[in-house]
Design a protein around this motif. Structure first.
Motif, PDB file in Angstrom:
ATOM      1  N   MET A  15     -11.136  27.820 -33.919  1.00 37.61           N
ATOM      2  CA  MET A  15     -10.546  26.659 -34.585  1.00 37.61           C
ATOM      3  C   MET A  15      -9.542  25.929 -33.708  1.00 37.61           C
ATOM      4  O   MET A  15      -9.345  24.730 -33.842  1.00 37.61           O
ATOM      5  N   ASP A  16      -8.886  26.637 -32.805  1.00 39.73           N
ATOM      6  CA  ASP A  16      -7.894  26.002 -31.944  1.00 39.73           C
ATOM      7  C   ASP A  16      -8.486  25.538 -30.616  1.00 39.73           C
ATOM      8  O   ASP A  16      -7.775  25.065 -29.748  1.00 39.73           O
ATOM      9  N   PRO A  18     -10.519  23.214 -27.982  1.00 41.18           N
ATOM     10  CA  PRO A  18     -10.833  21.782 -27.869  1.00 41.18           C
ATOM     11  C   PRO A  18     -12.326  21.504 -28.029  1.00 41.18           C
ATOM     12  O   PRO A  18     -12.733  20.355 -28.161  1.00 41.18           O
ATOM     13  N   HIS A  20     -14.103  22.882 -30.489  1.00 33.10           N
ATOM     14  CA  HIS A  20     -14.458  23.052 -31.897  1.00 33.10           C
ATOM     15  C   HIS A  20     -13.508  22.195 -32.717  1.00 33.10           C
ATOM     16  O   HIS A  20     -12.299  22.411 -32.710  1.00 33.10           O
ATOM     17  N   VAL A  21     -14.057  21.206 -33.402  1.00 36.47           N
ATOM     18  CA  VAL A  21     -13.238  20.258 -34.155  1.00 36.47           C
ATOM     19  C   VAL A  21     -13.820  20.047 -35.548  1.00 36.47           C
ATOM     20  O   VAL A  21     -14.974  20.385 -35.806  1.00 36.47           O
ATOM     21  N   ASP A  22     -13.015  19.486 -36.407  1.00 37.13           N
ATOM     22  CA  ASP A  22     -13.512  19.150 -37.736  1.00 37.13           C
ATOM     23  C   ASP A  22     -14.473  17.962 -37.664  1.00 37.13           C
ATOM     24  O   ASP A  22     -15.505  17.952 -38.320  1.00 37.13           O
ATOM     25  N   LYS A  40      -6.708   9.692 -38.110  1.00 39.85           N
ATOM     26  CA  LYS A  40      -5.347  10.065 -37.744  1.00 39.85           C
ATOM     27  C   LYS A  40      -4.356   9.621 -38.819  1.00 39.85           C
ATOM     28  O   LYS A  40      -3.435  10.352 -39.169  1.00 39.85           O
ATOM     29  N   GLU A  45      -6.000  15.686 -37.366  1.00 43.02           N
ATOM     30  CA  GLU A  45      -5.826  15.726 -35.915  1.00 43.02           C
ATOM     31  C   GLU A  45      -6.985  16.413 -35.208  1.00 43.02           C
ATOM     32  O   GLU A  45      -7.157  16.284 -34.005  1.00 43.02           O
ATOM     33  N   SER A  46      -7.797  17.143 -35.960  1.00 48.16           N
ATOM     34  CA  SER A  46      -8.887  17.907 -35.362  1.00 48.16           C
ATOM     35  C   SER A  46     -10.145  17.059 -35.235  1.00 48.16           C
ATOM     36  O   SER A  46     -11.096  17.193 -36.005  1.00 48.16           O
ATOM     37  N   HIS A 113      -7.510  11.874 -27.892  1.00 50.57           N
ATOM     38  CA  HIS A 113      -8.641  12.501 -28.570  1.00 50.57           C
ATOM     39  C   HIS A 113      -9.975  12.111 -27.925  1.00 50.57           C
ATOM     40  O   HIS A 113     -11.021  12.589 -28.350  1.00 50.57           O
TER      41      HIS A 113
END
Length: 198
Positions: A15-16, A18, A20-22, A40, A45-46, A113
């Motif tokens: 999950m943390d 870079p 792997h993002v939502d 944003k 932020e993900s 991003h």
């Protein structure tokens, strides 16, 4: 279901990361830029924005032919949440529109991003893990959701007609303008009757 290697990380483990993002947004033109700003502003932020180009801007980054500009009045060609009252002309040119996009990216802090020179090659939904596995030119990225912000003008279409391969002169597409080629004194033929040709 997507095929994967045993070495992959699960969504919970990464999950943390870079990679792997939502949310993954494809394209850093107006659509991708707008979506990133709105995500944003909603507190997310993900997310990352992938673009095959070297900078943001999409069609306004790529089309630099002489006279390139917008056929929509400048006051209307901006985000409702980032109005620009000081356009230099009624119908802004390419450079000013691109500059506006750069300004928006900085104002809303979304540039960090964005990943450039990264082309999306394939996206497969992994039902077991409930994620998208997105293959890019720089490796795999995982996302819970994908938003497509790709435009229809990012791959120039060259006409196919007899004799083109035998043409002895210089030819190029308006979207890939040959700025180093001097047209002074030359005979120029324009193929097409769209806005760019006009």
């Amino acid at each position: 279901m997507a095929t994967t290697s045993d070495a992959r990380q699960t969504p919970q483990e990464s999950m943390d990361s870079p990679n792997h993002v939502d949310v993954l947004i494809i394209g850093a033109g107006f659509s991708g830029l707008c979506m990133s700003i709105r995500l944003k502003s909603a507190g997310l932020e993900s997310f990352i924005v992938l673009d095959k180009g070297a900078q943001l801007g999409g069609v306004w980054r790529d089309n630099t032919y002489p006279g390139a500009g917008c056929d929509v009045p400048s006051m209307l060609y901006s985000f409702s949440f980032a109005l620009k009252p000081d356009w230099s002309r009624k119908f802004a040119d390419q450079a000013e529109i691109w500059e506006y996009m750069e300004w928006c990216a900085d104002k809303f802090d979304v540039r960090r991003h964005m990943r450039f020179n990264t082309e999306v090659l394939r996206a497969t939904f992994d039902e077991q893990e409930d994620i998208w596995r997105v293959e890019t030119s720089k490796g795999e990225v995982h996302a819970r959701a994908i938003i497509s912000g790709v435009g229809q003008l990012n791959r120039p279409a060259y006409p196919s007609f007899p004799g083109l391969d035998e043409f002895q002169g210089k030819y190029f597409h308006s979207a890939e303008w040959a700025h180093g080629h001097d047209l002074t004194g030359g005979r120029v033929g324009v193929i097409g009757t769209g806005a760019s040709a006009i």
